[in-house]
Design a protein around this motif. Structure first.
Motif, PDB file in Angstrom:
ATOM      1  N   LEU A 329       0.826  -1.211   0.000  1.00  0.00           N
ATOM      2  CA  LEU A 329       0.000   0.000   0.000  1.00  0.00           C
ATOM      3  C   LEU A 329       0.859   1.261   0.000  1.00  0.00           C
ATOM      4  N   PHE A 330       1.969   1.221   0.704  1.00  0.00           N
ATOM      5  CA  PHE A 330       2.858   2.381   0.745  1.00  0.00           C
ATOM      6  C   PHE A 330       3.407   2.691  -0.650  1.00  0.00           C
ATOM      7  N   GLY A 331       3.797   1.635  -1.368  1.00  0.00           N
ATOM      8  CA  GLY A 331       4.342   1.839  -2.699  1.00  0.00           C
ATOM      9  C   GLY A 331       3.303   2.146  -3.753  1.00  0.00           C
ATOM     10  N   GLU A 332       2.170   1.453  -3.699  1.00  0.00           N
ATOM     11  CA  GLU A 332       1.170   1.582  -4.762  1.00  0.00           C
ATOM     12  C   GLU A 332       0.168   2.707  -4.532  1.00  0.00           C
ATOM     13  N   LYS A 333      -0.084   3.070  -3.281  1.00  0.00           N
ATOM     14  CA  LYS A 333      -1.110   4.076  -2.983  1.00  0.00           C
ATOM     15  C   LYS A 333      -0.517   5.374  -2.430  1.00  0.00           C
ATOM     16  N   VAL A 334       0.360   5.256  -1.424  1.00  0.00           N
ATOM     17  CA  VAL A 334       0.904   6.451  -0.789  1.00  0.00           C
ATOM     18  C   VAL A 334       1.879   7.171  -1.720  1.00  0.00           C
ATOM     19  N   ALA A 335       2.824   6.427  -2.281  1.00  0.00           N
ATOM     20  CA  ALA A 335       3.885   7.049  -3.084  1.00  0.00           C
ATOM     21  C   ALA A 335       3.349   7.882  -4.250  1.00  0.00           C
ATOM     22  N   PRO A 336       2.379   7.391  -5.030  1.00  0.00           N
ATOM     23  CA  PRO A 336       1.885   8.229  -6.135  1.00  0.00           C
ATOM     24  C   PRO A 336       1.254   9.537  -5.667  1.00  0.00           C
ATOM     25  N   ILE A 337       0.526   9.506  -4.556  1.00  0.00           N
ATOM     26  CA  ILE A 337      -0.086  10.739  -4.033  1.00  0.00           C
ATOM     27  C   ILE A 337       1.002  11.735  -3.648  1.00  0.00           C
ATOM     28  N   VAL A 338       2.013  11.252  -2.930  1.00  0.00           N
ATOM     29  CA  VAL A 338       3.087  12.134  -2.465  1.00  0.00           C
ATOM     30  C   VAL A 338       3.855  12.713  -3.638  1.00  0.00           C
ATOM     31  N   ARG A 339       4.241  11.872  -4.564  1.00  0.00           N
ATOM     32  CA  ARG A 339       5.073  12.341  -5.681  1.00  0.00           C
ATOM     33  C   ARG A 339       4.312  13.319  -6.564  1.00  0.00           C
ATOM     34  N   GLU A 340       3.046  13.056  -6.829  1.00  0.00           N
ATOM     35  CA  GLU A 340       2.258  13.960  -7.666  1.00  0.00           C
ATOM     36  C   GLU A 340       2.100  15.323  -7.000  1.00  0.00           C
ATOM     37  N   GLU A 341       1.814  15.331  -5.688  1.00  0.00           N
ATOM     38  CA  GLU A 341       1.622  16.586  -4.970  1.00  0.00           C
ATOM     39  C   GLU A 341       2.934  17.380  -4.875  1.00  0.00           C
ATOM     40  N   ILE A 342       4.031  16.692  -4.590  1.00  0.00           N
ATOM     41  CA  ILE A 342       5.318  17.383  -4.454  1.00  0.00           C
ATOM     42  C   ILE A 342       5.773  17.927  -5.797  1.00  0.00           C
ATOM     43  N   ASP A 343       5.578  17.148  -6.874  1.00  0.00           N
ATOM     44  CA  ASP A 343       5.951  17.633  -8.200  1.00  0.00           C
ATOM     45  C   ASP A 343       5.152  18.868  -8.580  1.00  0.00           C
ATOM     46  N   ALA A 344       3.864  18.859  -8.260  1.00  0.00           N
ATOM     47  CA  ALA A 344       3.025  20.016  -8.570  1.00  0.00           C
ATOM     48  C   ALA A 344       3.450  21.227  -7.738  1.00  0.00           C
ATOM     49  N   TRP A 345       3.760  21.002  -6.477  1.00  0.00           N
ATOM     50  CA  TRP A 345       4.167  22.075  -5.558  1.00  0.00           C
ATOM     51  C   TRP A 345       5.488  22.700  -6.011  1.00  0.00           C
ATOM     52  N   GLU A 346       6.385  21.862  -6.536  1.00  0.00           N
ATOM     53  CA  GLU A 346       7.687  22.363  -6.957  1.00  0.00           C
ATOM     54  C   GLU A 346       7.694  22.816  -8.409  1.00  0.00           C
ATOM     55  N   GLY A 347       6.535  22.707  -9.077  1.00  0.00           N
ATOM     56  CA  GLY A 347       6.419  23.187 -10.434  1.00  0.00           C
ATOM     57  C   GLY A 347       7.063  22.326 -11.487  1.00  0.00           C
ATOM     58  N   LYS A 348       7.166  21.037 -11.210  1.00  0.00           N
ATOM     59  CA  LYS A 348       7.779  20.141 -12.200  1.00  0.00           C
ATOM     60  C   LYS A 348       6.763  19.725 -13.254  1.00  0.00           C
TER      61      LYS A 348
END
Length: 348
Positions: A329-348
């Motif tokens: 669950l950490f890899g398949e569910k948590v990681a995509p949410i975190v990476r998408e939000e951080i990328d958007a926040w950092e403007g990637k």
């Protein structure tokens, strides 16, 4: 944002059944957990070193090498290597072997050790606790650079233009400094320009923001490029389908483990209230649904500046199938949410 798993390979009686698995069974479970973490796209798996009955791993690089043979991408680290009571030459040799087996995925997380069993076991004086670490870290960093090494200190024989083999696959094996949150260790890492991992296992993670800022300022004053430095944290946690189910499953082993260590160190009794405060939005326990855990990690990145987060799971002893599902669950569910939000926040 790098995401991974850490474990100390606890071997305690199961709080539900009272059964204690063997050290060997826990080691075999860890290999499967490393394989799962790699399969679901996590970035790193880290294993701690201990020398006592209730932990199964005394040499992290051995179990990491077993995991390396069954994985392709995940980086493999100690968490920590108790450098003060080890020989830096042997540490570098062993991790160079892990690096070769894994195809260049080894890392060393060096620390002084919050447990002290290794000092009398290997004949070291606790009065030399700080000096041992500083001296041995100095040698390890010279070995990291490669080539013939000349070095002398007070706690091991000198090296006079000697090389250490085997050579790692990487040009240099990354060395992270592990800290419990003291300013001295933070400043040391900053001065040396080494990546830093903070153990955030109590209180509010946001209280560590000043330490991260101290680390960055020290590194900058010492001539290091702050944007290139790794800043990580390691916190207890467990991911399940819902917050309520996660809490129900994780509280018994957490209480058992925290109270066992607490009795040794004079901590207060770990209660349901302790647990609920820790898993609240401002607490240091990352226990809950994928959405809950992801949001806490996102807040950690935005408010503290953490670039690598290690979820320490399990804490204490839990059924292996539950640990495997939590990692999935950490890899398949948590990681995509975190990476998408951080990328958007950092403007990637």
């Amino acid at each position: 944002m790098e995401l991974g798993i850490s474990t100390f390979a606890e071997v305690l009686p199961d709080p539900q059944t009272g059964v204690t698995i063997s050290h060997g069974e826990r080691l075999r479970d860890i290999v499967e957990e490393i394989e799962m973490a790699d399969k679901v796209g996590l970035d790193v798996y880290a294993v701690g070193e201990h020398h006592r009955e209730d932990y199964a791993v005394s040499a992290p690089e051995v179990v990491l090498a077993a995991g390396a043979a069954r994985t392709k991408d995940i980086r493999l680290s100690s968490a920590v290597t108790v450098l003060s009571s080890d020989d830096p030459v042997r540490v570098h040799e062993r991790f160079a072997m892990l690096d070769g087996i894994s195809g260049g995925r080894a890392e060393i997380m060096a620390g002084r050790g919050s447990f002290i069993e290794s000092f009398p076991l290997f004949g070291y004086d606790l009065n030399d606790y700080n000096e041992l670490f500083e001296e041995k870290l100095d040698l390890l960093l010279k070995l990291q650079k490669g080539g013939p090494v000349s070095w002398s200190g007070n706690h091991r024989a000198p090296l006079n233009g000697l090389e250490v083999f085997p050579k790692p696959d990487q040009d240099q094996i990354p060395i992270w400094i592990a800290s419990g949150g003291t300013p001295d260790s933070t400043v040391r890492a900053g001065k040396l320009g080494l990546p830093l991992v903070l153990a955030i296992i109590g209180g509010s993670p946001q209280n560590f923001a000043p330490l991260v800022e101290l680390y960055k300022q020290t590194a900058a004053r010492s001539g290091h490029k702050v944007e290139n430095l790794g800043i990580g944290s390691h916190s207890h946690g467990f991911v399940w389908d819902t917050d309520e189910e996660a809490a129900e499953l994780f509280f018994p082993p957490t209480r058992q483990a925290m109270n066992k260590i607490g009795r040794e160190r004079g901590w207060g009794n770990y209660t349901t209230r302790s647990f609920d405060i820790a898993r609240s939005p401002k607490g240091a326990l990352y226990c809950g649904s994928p959405e809950t855990v992801a949001q806490k990690i996102i807040d950690l990145r935005k408010n503290v500046g953490i670039k690598r987060f290690l979820l320490h799971t399990p804490l204490g002893t839990m059924p292996h199938d539950q640990v495997m599902q939590s990692i999935q669950l950490f890899g398949e569910k948590v990681a995509p949410i975190v990476r998408e939000e951080i990328d958007a926040w950092e403007g990637k």
